[in-house]
Design a protein around this motif. Sequence first.
Motif, PDB file in Angstrom:
ATOM      1  N   SER A  53       0.823  -1.216   0.000  1.00 34.97           N
ATOM      2  CA  SER A  53       0.000   0.000   0.000  1.00 34.97           C
ATOM      3  C   SER A  53       0.852   1.258   0.000  1.00 34.97           C
ATOM      4  CB  SER A  53      -0.922   0.003   1.220  1.00 34.97           C
ATOM      5  OG  SER A  53      -1.749  -1.148   1.223  1.00 34.97           O
ATOM      6  N   TYR A  54       1.970   1.212   0.697  1.00 35.08           N
ATOM      7  CA  TYR A  54       2.804   2.412   0.833  1.00 35.08           C
ATOM      8  C   TYR A  54       4.242   2.108   0.392  1.00 35.08           C
ATOM      9  CZ  TYR A  54      -1.153   3.598   3.825  1.00 35.08           C
ATOM     10  OH  TYR A  54      -2.416   3.826   4.313  1.00 35.08           O
ATOM     11  N   TRP A  55       4.362   1.558  -0.831  1.00 38.95           N
ATOM     12  CA  TRP A  55       5.685   1.177  -1.324  1.00 38.95           C
ATOM     13  C   TRP A  55       6.629   2.375  -1.422  1.00 38.95           C
ATOM     14  CZ3 TRP A  55       7.010   3.801  -5.678  1.00 38.95           C
ATOM     15  CH2 TRP A  55       5.956   4.352  -6.428  1.00 38.95           C
ATOM     16  N   TYR A  56       6.068   3.559  -1.686  1.00 37.53           N
ATOM     17  CA  TYR A  56       6.914   4.745  -1.820  1.00 37.53           C
ATOM     18  C   TYR A  56       7.549   5.138  -0.486  1.00 37.53           C
ATOM     19  CZ  TYR A  56       2.445   6.690  -0.268  1.00 37.53           C
ATOM     20  OH  TYR A  56       1.275   6.928   0.408  1.00 37.53           O
ATOM     21  N   VAL A  57       6.871   4.791   0.613  1.00 34.65           N
ATOM     22  CA  VAL A  57       7.431   5.097   1.928  1.00 34.65           C
ATOM     23  C   VAL A  57       8.707   4.294   2.155  1.00 34.65           C
ATOM     24  CG1 VAL A  57       7.009   5.017   4.413  1.00 34.65           C
ATOM     25  CG2 VAL A  57       5.161   5.662   2.858  1.00 34.65           C
ATOM     26  N   VAL A  58       8.745   3.069   1.595  1.00 33.27           N
ATOM     27  CA  VAL A  58       9.926   2.222   1.738  1.00 33.27           C
ATOM     28  C   VAL A  58      11.142   2.914   1.117  1.00 33.27           C
ATOM     29  CG1 VAL A  58      10.968   0.001   1.157  1.00 33.27           C
ATOM     30  CG2 VAL A  58       8.538   0.140   1.759  1.00 33.27           C
ATOM     31  N   PHE A  59      10.951   3.483  -0.085  1.00 31.17           N
ATOM     32  CA  PHE A  59      12.048   4.190  -0.736  1.00 31.17           C
ATOM     33  C   PHE A  59      12.466   5.418   0.065  1.00 31.17           C
ATOM     34  CE2 PHE A  59      10.259   1.825  -4.316  1.00 31.17           C
ATOM     35  CZ  PHE A  59      11.409   1.286  -4.867  1.00 31.17           C
ATOM     36  N   LEU A  60      11.470   6.106   0.659  1.00 33.28           N
ATOM     37  CA  LEU A  60      11.798   7.272   1.478  1.00 33.28           C
ATOM     38  C   LEU A  60      12.604   6.864   2.712  1.00 33.28           C
ATOM     39  CD1 LEU A  60       8.450   9.297   1.341  1.00 33.28           C
ATOM     40  CD2 LEU A  60      10.594   9.791   0.149  1.00 33.28           C
ATOM     41  N   ILE A  61      12.232   5.723   3.299  1.00 33.46           N
ATOM     42  CA  ILE A  61      12.956   5.235   4.474  1.00 33.46           C
ATOM     43  C   ILE A  61      14.400   4.899   4.107  1.00 33.46           C
ATOM     44  CG2 ILE A  61      13.110   3.331   6.132  1.00 33.46           C
ATOM     45  CD1 ILE A  61      10.046   3.242   6.132  1.00 33.46           C
TER      46      ILE A  61
END
Length: 406
Positions: A223-231
């Motif tokens: 659902s929040y794959w983009y958050v993984v990249f931000l992390i």
Amino acid sequence: MPKYHYKAITAAGHSSTGTLEAQTLSQASEQLRSQGLWIMSLKDQNDSMLTRDFNISLGGDKVKLEHFTVFCRQLATMYKSGVSLVDSVHLLSEHAPTKPFRKVLAEIAEEMKDGTQFSDAAAKHPKIFGPIFVNMVKAGEAGGNLDAMLERLAVFFEKEHNTRQKVKSAMVYPTIMAVVMVVVVTFMMIFVIPKFVDSFASMNIELPLPTRIVMHVSEFMQSYWYVVFLIILAPKLTLALIRKSETGRERLDFIKLKVPVFGKLWHKQAIARFSRTFSSLFAAAVPLMEGLTLVSQVVANEAIGKVLHKLREDIMRGESMSGPLRRNKLFPPMVVEMIAVGEQTGALDIMLEKIADFYEADVDAMADRLKSLLEPLMILLLASVVGVIVLAVMTPTFKLMQEMNY
């Protein structure tokens, strides 16, 4: 008219920064040289992707250390063999590995034919020929021992290149394995785990805690794959912001030296660079204060650079080199004692060279040990992470099979 931002060192050894206007990068460099400044960096304030090709055509971009090291060795060998300096530079310009480097060397050769000294011509290209190179060549020209200085420069850059390569090689494997681990885990969480979720829902059994955790993590990443990249990017962006300030760079570099395992490697590399650079400058008869200022700029560690800058102030007050260094924890006792012996015997450059030889050999040995130790550890870590995920997925299946047998 283009504006250029510069960082330089005054004749008194103080740092100087500012901007100036000039038609070209070479003219800007010439203006600073005429003011008695040693250029540390010089760049166009309006440098962008649209103008970068133009700057490259002027020879303003840096040259890889590997290519520059080869150039120094070839130049020293040719000059020592009796080929004139002008002809040596001209011949090397025809065989330089990159077009910008070829253009710069050709320009220098033409200026030398018109009577300009090699050091003055090279100083107009500070991104390629740094202050250490320029000052040592200038000392060789003034002392009539340019062949010895070119040989010393060749050895200096060869040692620097080898030390950097050793440290990089020690970092390559864990970096690759970390990337592989992130990719594998991300792939499993986004594409593999979801296929088991529906099967688990139809089993009507209570799922173990590890399985529930893995399922929740998988749902979050979908659902929040983009958050993984931000992390993943957050630490790098945070460090970049911190390094924008002088205090931030100093604290980060100090912490870097205290990092377990790798901190010792980086510390030894910094001590080796300090010793090798200062030894070369001192042997080239560069004044002590100017030498310390130059070394503090190129040691590539703000924490150690600050110590050297303060050391310069202590020496101006009448102290020796070894006294202030003995009060600082960043310089090992062996280094301080050898510097003290060098001061007492008048052979400081020889002692610094011995320190550099010792720490460069130590960096080589430590890098080799780290590589042999990290390879099985990283493989074990990757296997453990993947194994935990697989076990969390397979445990409900084993539990269901047990219940069916009963």
